[in-house]
Scaffold this active site. Structure first.
Site, PDB file in Angstrom:
ATOM      1  CG  ASP A  13      -0.275  -0.009   2.543  1.00  0.00           C
ATOM      2  OD1 ASP A  13       0.935   0.300   2.622  1.00  0.00           O
ATOM      3  OD2 ASP A  13      -0.951  -0.309   3.545  1.00  0.00           O
ATOM      4  N   GLY A  14       0.282   2.382   0.181  1.00  0.00           N
ATOM      5  CA  GLY A  14       1.001   3.661   0.155  1.00  0.00           C
ATOM      6  C   GLY A  14       2.019   3.818   1.271  1.00  0.00           C
TER       7      GLY A  14
END
Length: 134
Positions: free
Chosen positions: A14-15
């Site tokens: 994810d980010g």
């Protein structure tokens, strides 16, 4: 039983640069399918389904790109209308726990879509695989 092995790729992240909690649910599902295949359980469903009714999941440490995860699945208890399954994800080659999950699986009729009893053949095979909690 052979554990399911997954290598963490960039698209799993994810980010924040680690595996997102929702992605672990996908890893656990993949391992359940593999477990059912390895133990020839899918043909025993006889047109019914076995679905996740409850999941309790504990995230212990993050995983990042390049990590290799091993997922172990164990039947802990079998009742006519539910199966208790534990799944643990560890970093391969170590005892470092990444995720611990306990699931309740429920048989559902393929005809009615409602909860039903496990058929006798499936029930007996699951009982033979059960590893009671110590």
């Amino acid at each position: 039983m052979n554990p399911t092995t997954i290598r963490i790729r960039g698209y799993h992240l994810d980010g924040y640069g680690h595996v997102n909690n929702a992605r672990y649910l996908e890893f656990l599902e993949e391992a359940r399918w593999a477990y059912f295949e390895q133990h020839q359980l899918l043909p025993l469903l006889q047109g019914d389904m076995i679905v996740v009714a409850r999941i309790d999941i504990r995230y212990r440490r993050p995983s990042t790109a390049g990590d290799v995860l091993q997922i172990n699945s164990h039947i802990r208890d079998v009742q006519p209308r539910q199966v208790l399954l534990t799944q643990n994800i560890v970093l391969a080659g170590s005892d470092k726990s990444v995720v611990e999950a306990e699931l309740t699986l429920v048989p559902v009729s393929g005809q009615t879509g409602r909860a039903t009893d496990l058929n006798e053949a499936l029930f007996n095979h699951l009982v033979s695989l059960a590893e009671p909690i110590a």
